[in-house]
Structures are given as C-alpha cells and as structure tokens.
Design an enzyme around this catalytic site. Structure first.
Site, PDB file in Angstrom:
ATOM      1  N   LYS A   1     -53.896 -60.391  79.820  1.00  0.00           N
ATOM      2  CA  LYS A   1     -54.699 -59.206  79.526  1.00  0.00           C
ATOM      3  C   LYS A   1     -54.140 -57.961  80.214  1.00  0.00           C
ATOM      4  CE  LYS A   1     -58.871 -61.974  78.787  1.00  0.00           C
ATOM      5  NZ  LYS A   1     -60.272 -61.931  78.410  1.00  0.00           N
TER       6      LYS A   1
ATOM      7  N   LYS B   1     -55.083 -65.270  82.501  1.00  0.00           N
ATOM      8  CA  LYS B   1     -55.855 -64.112  82.010  1.00  0.00           C
ATOM      9  C   LYS B   1     -55.362 -62.820  82.662  1.00  0.00           C
ATOM     10  CE  LYS B   1     -59.913 -66.804  80.914  1.00  0.00           C
ATOM     11  NZ  LYS B   1     -61.234 -67.284  81.312  1.00  0.00           N
TER      12      LYS B   1
ATOM     13  N   PRO C   1     -63.574 -58.904  69.279  1.00  0.00           N
ATOM     14  CA  PRO C   1     -62.527 -58.207  70.043  1.00  0.00           C
ATOM     15  C   PRO C   1     -62.647 -58.527  71.528  1.00  0.00           C
ATOM     16  CG  PRO C   1     -64.244 -56.673  69.372  1.00  0.00           C
ATOM     17  CD  PRO C   1     -64.579 -57.986  68.723  1.00  0.00           C
ATOM     18  N   ASP C   2     -61.514 -58.531  72.226  1.00  0.00           N
ATOM     19  CA  ASP C   2     -61.536 -58.698  73.686  1.00  0.00           C
ATOM     20  C   ASP C   2     -61.630 -57.298  74.302  1.00  0.00           C
ATOM     21  OD1 ASP C   2     -60.707 -58.980  76.441  1.00  0.00           O
ATOM     22  OD2 ASP C   2     -60.228 -61.048  75.901  1.00  0.00           O
TER      23      ASP C   2
ATOM     24  N   PHE D   1     -62.987 -60.581  85.129  1.00  0.00           N
ATOM     25  CA  PHE D   1     -63.522 -61.809  85.728  1.00  0.00           C
ATOM     26  C   PHE D   1     -62.959 -62.983  84.946  1.00  0.00           C
ATOM     27  CE2 PHE D   1     -66.968 -61.137  88.822  1.00  0.00           C
ATOM     28  CZ  PHE D   1     -66.964 -59.758  88.861  1.00  0.00           C
TER      29      PHE D   1
ATOM     30  N   LYS E   1     -83.940 -64.631  57.224  1.00  0.00           N
ATOM     31  CA  LYS E   1     -83.937 -65.780  58.133  1.00  0.00           C
ATOM     32  C   LYS E   1     -83.358 -66.995  57.402  1.00  0.00           C
ATOM     33  CE  LYS E   1     -87.043 -68.640  60.788  1.00  0.00           C
ATOM     34  NZ  LYS E   1     -88.272 -69.359  60.583  1.00  0.00           N
TER      35      LYS E   1
ATOM     36  N   ASP F   1     -66.877 -64.847  72.548  1.00  0.00           N
ATOM     37  CA  ASP F   1     -65.512 -64.864  71.992  1.00  0.00           C
ATOM     38  C   ASP F   1     -65.547 -64.965  70.474  1.00  0.00           C
ATOM     39  OD1 ASP F   1     -64.303 -64.683  74.442  1.00  0.00           O
ATOM     40  OD2 ASP F   1     -64.341 -66.853  74.767  1.00  0.00           O
TER      41      ASP F   1
ATOM     42  N   ASN G   1     -74.926 -66.392  75.676  1.00  0.00           N
ATOM     43  CA  ASN G   1     -74.559 -67.254  76.803  1.00  0.00           C
ATOM     44  C   ASN G   1     -75.534 -67.021  77.954  1.00  0.00           C
ATOM     45  OD1 ASN G   1     -73.447 -65.073  78.611  1.00  0.00           O
ATOM     46  ND2 ASN G   1     -72.232 -64.775  76.762  1.00  0.00           N
TER      47      ASN G   1
HETATM   48  N1  CTP Z   1     -63.850 -60.466  78.004  1.00  0.00           N
HETATM   49  C1  CTP Z   1     -63.965 -59.375  77.172  1.00  0.00           C
HETATM   50  N2  CTP Z   1     -64.111 -59.546  75.833  1.00  0.00           N
HETATM   51  C2  CTP Z   1     -64.117 -60.785  75.299  1.00  0.00           C
HETATM   52  C3  CTP Z   1     -64.006 -61.921  76.142  1.00  0.00           C
HETATM   53  C4  CTP Z   1     -63.886 -61.712  77.491  1.00  0.00           C
HETATM   54  O1  CTP Z   1     -63.962 -58.247  77.667  1.00  0.00           O
HETATM   55  N3  CTP Z   1     -64.267 -60.929  73.988  1.00  0.00           N
HETATM   56  C5  CTP Z   1     -63.646 -60.245  79.446  1.00  0.00           C
HETATM   57  C6  CTP Z   1     -64.790 -60.673  80.334  1.00  0.00           C
HETATM   58  O2  CTP Z   1     -65.677 -59.601  80.591  1.00  0.00           O
HETATM   59  C7  CTP Z   1     -64.044 -61.095  81.596  1.00  0.00           C
HETATM   60  C8  CTP Z   1     -62.712 -61.595  81.100  1.00  0.00           C
HETATM   61  O3  CTP Z   1     -62.546 -61.021  79.814  1.00  0.00           O
HETATM   62  O4  CTP Z   1     -63.804 -60.001  82.462  1.00  0.00           O
HETATM   63  C9  CTP Z   1     -62.571 -63.072  80.999  1.00  0.00           C
HETATM   64  O5  CTP Z   1     -63.654 -63.620  80.298  1.00  0.00           O
HETATM   65  P1  CTP Z   1     -63.794 -65.197  80.161  1.00  0.00           P
HETATM   66  O6  CTP Z   1     -65.015 -65.502  79.373  1.00  0.00           O
HETATM   67  O7  CTP Z   1     -63.618 -65.842  81.506  1.00  0.00           O
HETATM   68  O8  CTP Z   1     -62.477 -65.579  79.352  1.00  0.00           O
HETATM   69  P2  CTP Z   1     -62.007 -65.401  77.892  1.00  0.00           P
HETATM   70  O9  CTP Z   1     -60.986 -64.306  77.866  1.00  0.00           O
HETATM   71  O10 CTP Z   1     -63.173 -65.258  76.976  1.00  0.00           O
HETATM   72  O11 CTP Z   1     -61.245 -66.784  77.657  1.00  0.00           O
HETATM   73  P3  CTP Z   1     -61.846 -68.289  77.635  1.00  0.00           P
HETATM   74  O12 CTP Z   1     -63.197 -68.178  76.978  1.00  0.00           O
HETATM   75  O13 CTP Z   1     -60.851 -69.011  76.816  1.00  0.00           O
HETATM   76  O14 CTP Z   1     -61.913 -68.749  79.050  1.00  0.00           O
END
Ligand code: CTP
Length: 417
Positions: free
Chosen positions: A349, A345, A312-313, A331, A293, A283, A214
């Site tokens: 979370k 969130k 994993p989150d 964030f 490749k 995600d 990203n």
């Molecule tokens: N985050 C994380 N691990 C992931 C996804 C997100 O630790 N796999 C954390 C980011 O560092 C941030 C927060 O979760 O602090 C929210 O990330 P964001 O991209 O805004 O949201 P998502 O939880 O990924 O949800 P969505 O993409 O549906 O908005």
C-alpha cells in the site's frame, strides 16, 4: 516536587465517603501547584469533613447547596462548571457515580457536573466498600461514564474503613495529582498539523434492511482523534458505523460505504499532513443492491448465493496520491502471520507506518478497551535487511496506544512548531 499548574482552574467535587478527609490533602497538594481551586461538596460529604477546611486551603468560597450564590449576578453551578479547565470528583461515592451516569442534577455537585462542557477533562476517583464497587450497577455506571470520556482513577485495595479487606480505597493523592497534571499539561506538539482519520466499520447494503459489515467499534480511531485534538492537531474524522462516543473538538463526517469513504477522503487529501486509516473497511460489497427487501424463498430452495465485488482500498488510494511531506499510516488487523502480513500491507500500500494487531489475542482487536500492537516502518535504506523496522508494544488502553502512535508519527514528520 509538585507540578506547575499555575493559573489552571480546577473544580474539586467532594462526595460522601469516609475518604472525603483525603480530599483536603488533595486540595492542599493542588494549591501548591499554583492551580486555582474551587470546591463543591454534597450534603453527605459535609458529614465527614467541614467546608471550612477547604475554604482555608483554597481561599475560595466552598459551595454545599445549589442556592449558594457567592456572586449575585452569576449562577454559581454554571459559572464553576464552565470556567474550569478540569473537574475532578474525589472521592466519588457509588451514589454519585450513579447520578452522574444518569444525568441526575439534584444538588450543587451534580448540577455542576451536568453543566461541565464536553471538552473539559472530567476525572473521577471512586472510593467505596468492595461489594458496592463490584456491584453490577456500579460496573454499568462506570462503563457509561467511560464511554462518555470520563477518566476513572481506579481505587486501590487494602483494609477499608468498614474493616473489609478489598478494593475500594481512594487512589493515593499523589496518583490523583499525577492524573490531573497529565490531563492539564498535554504537549501541544501537533499544533498546526492537520490529521485525517478514518474510523469504525463501513456498511455495504444488500437491500433496504440488510448490509455486510464487521465488528469494529470505532474506539481506536476515536481515541486517536481525541488524543490528536488534545495535542493541538486539527482533526477530521471520516467514520462508518461506530458504537463509541465521538470525541469532542474534532470534525466528524459520516461515510456509510467504502466507496463513500474513499470519495470523501480523496476530496480532503490536500488538506492534511497525516492520514491514519483506522477504519475497518469492507473489502467486498454486494454486486447488486436490491431495491426491495430480499424475500425468503420457498421450501425447496435452501441456499442463496450472493455475488460480491471488490470495494476500493481507501488507504492505498490515499497513499498512491500522497504529496510531499504527507505521512500515511495504516492498520493491519490479522488473525495469523501478524508481522509478515503487516509487512506486505506496509509495502504493497506504500505506507510510512503500519500498526499491526492480532485481533484474536486477548485484550486486542475489536470492541475492547485495550490493544496489543506492533509498529512497522519501512527501512530508510531500501536494501537493508530486514526490510522493515518493528517496535512491539505491551498491552495498553486504546488511549495509550493512540498516544504512542502519535509519538511515533511526531518523531517522523518534519513540521516545525
Ligand atoms: N483499508 C482501506 N480500504 C479497504 C480495506 C482496508 O482503507 N477497502 C485499510 C484499513 O483501514 C487498514 C488497512 O487498510 O488501515 C488494512 O486493513 P485490513 O482489513 O487489515 O487489510 P486488508 O487490506 O483489507 O487486507 P486483508 O483483508 O486481506 O487482511
């Protein structure tokens, strides 16, 4: 009233600009703060103001040549650069900015500047003609210097010495003294506090040459790390890919993928008081990583399907294992329904605070130097309406946002100094 900078060592570098005479006023003000001031001048600066003026104001030798060595057993430019608590270049001419940006060291000022340790605050107060200020070369040099952590005290506008009217006047001496004071009088309110910060973008490999990622630059996470370290925190940053320059005074560990970031964060989870998830974590990741490749298919196949699996989150995993006294901040990068998505969130979370930003707003989001954020916190009483407290902030530099985030955290954590 002038601030108290008693005993702080400041190196003032003066370059060739008509506003060099204002550097004498600056030296006089700094002298009244109790700071110990040393001055070095370029040859061009001595054409505008005599070294004797600064010698009288500072009561220290003023160096104008790299071979000036007032103390025989010390190398002056190394000694001055390394003993300074702060270095200020005022005025900074276009030529001097160009030399700094390119690491040129061909006189006493530029050799001193190249010898300034990374951790020492370095400020520049440019002054020049408007066309020179707006020249793409000067703009590019300032971008380079800012990326290295140099603080730029922007010039003002008005009638210039060359009789042009426009931007390019040296900032007011009061403004320069204030910027110096702010740098030198940082409260040590995070002393003894451990902070773990994730930053940048993860990369999920598809094959040996491709990945999913990203647009995160890591600027916000690094700004937080820098401010926290300056405020006395012990900072560990676990970063994915970043384009920003890592700040001094923090420990940096690289983690390419979400999985790696999670395992590193969990392995450190008992060692921090505050966790800030500023990374843009993928995600989803490709379900299979091709060893070779992936080749382009024949003319008849115009589509390819990628199968992705959830990563994993990291933030949720840390919050789920939070220990007594730990404070977890996330964030929320949103493109719509900012507050309701951020609130979801915060709750789902299990966070103590979330920093919501609309990444589509001008001056906010990825790869900008500014951000527009709103802080959300859970209500102390779970039944209260609304279920969260919000604190919107105006557009600010990412450094200022970082300080506001740290202020909000500091007022909520129970850690005696
Ligand atoms: N985050 C994380 N691990 C992931 C996804 C997100 O630790 N796999 C954390 C980011 O560092 C941030 C927060 O979760 O602090 C929210 O990330 P964001 O991209 O805004 O949201 P998502 O939880 O990924 O949800 P969505 O993409 O549906 O908005």
């Amino acid at each position: 009233m002038d601030a108290d900078l008693t005993g702080k060592k400041i190196l003032l570098c003066v370059s060739g600009s008509i506003s060099a005479y204002k550097a004498a006023d600056l030296a006089s003000h700094l002298g009244k703060t109790g700071a110990v001031l040393h001055v070095v001048m370029t040859h061009a600066a001595t054409g505008f103001i005599a070294p004797a003026t600064f010698r009288a104001l500072t009561r220290n030798p003023v160096l104008t040549d790299v071979f000036d060595e007032p103390i025989s057993d010390r190398i002056a430019h190394i000694d001055l650069a390394q003993s300074a608590d702060l270095v200020i270049v005022a005025p900074a001419s276009a030529d001097l900015l160009a030399k700094m940006a390119h690491g040129i060291a061909d006189d006493i000022v530029t050799t001193c500047l190249l010898a300034v340790p990374q951790k020492t605050p370095l400020l520049v107060a440019p002054a020049m003609n408007t066309v020179m200020w707006e020249h793409p070369a000067t703009t590019a040099n300032l971008v380079t210097l800012k990326a290295r952590g140099v603080e730029v005290i922007e010039p003002g506008s008005g009638l210039l010495a060359c009789q042009d009217v426009g931007i390019g006047k040296l900032a007011d001496v009061g403004e320069i003294v204030e910027a110096i004071t702010k740098c030198l009088c940082v409260p040590q309110d995070f002393e003894g506090i451990g902070i773990l910060i994730t930053a940048g973008a993860t990369r999920e490999p598809l094959d040996p040459v491709r990945f999913l990622s990203n647009r995160s630059s890591g600027k916000m996470g690094f700004a937080l790390a820098e401010s926290a370290a300056r405020r006395g925190a012990k900072v560990l940053v676990i970063a994915g890919f970043t384009t920003a320059v890592p700040p001094p005074g923090v420990t940096l560990v690289r983690a390419e993928t979400a999985e790696k970031m999670k395992s590193l964060c969990l392995s450190w989870r008992r060692k921090f008081d505050v966790f800030i998830g500023a990374a843009a974590v993928s995600d989803y990741a490709p379900a299979e990583i091709s060893e070779q490749k992936i080749k382009k298919r024949g003319d008849t196949e115009n589509e390819i399907t990628l199968r992705l699996v959830k990563t994993p989150d990291v933030l949720a995993a840390i919050a789920a294992q939070k220990q007594e006294g730990q404070f977890v901040v996330g964030f929320a990068a949103e493109t719509e329904n900012l507050l309701s998505n951020a609130q979801d969130k915060l709750r789902s979370k299990g966070l103590d605070m979330i920093v919501a930003n609309d990444v589509t707003a001008e001056g906010a989001g990825f790869d900008t130097d500014t951000n527009i954020v709103t802080f959300l916190f859970p209500q102390d009483e779970p039944q209260s309406e609304p279920q969260f407290k919000s604190q919107p902030l105006p557009k600010m530099s990412k450094k200022e946002v970082a300080d506001e985030i740290l202020n909000a955290i500091r007022s909520r954590i129970h850690h005696d100094l």
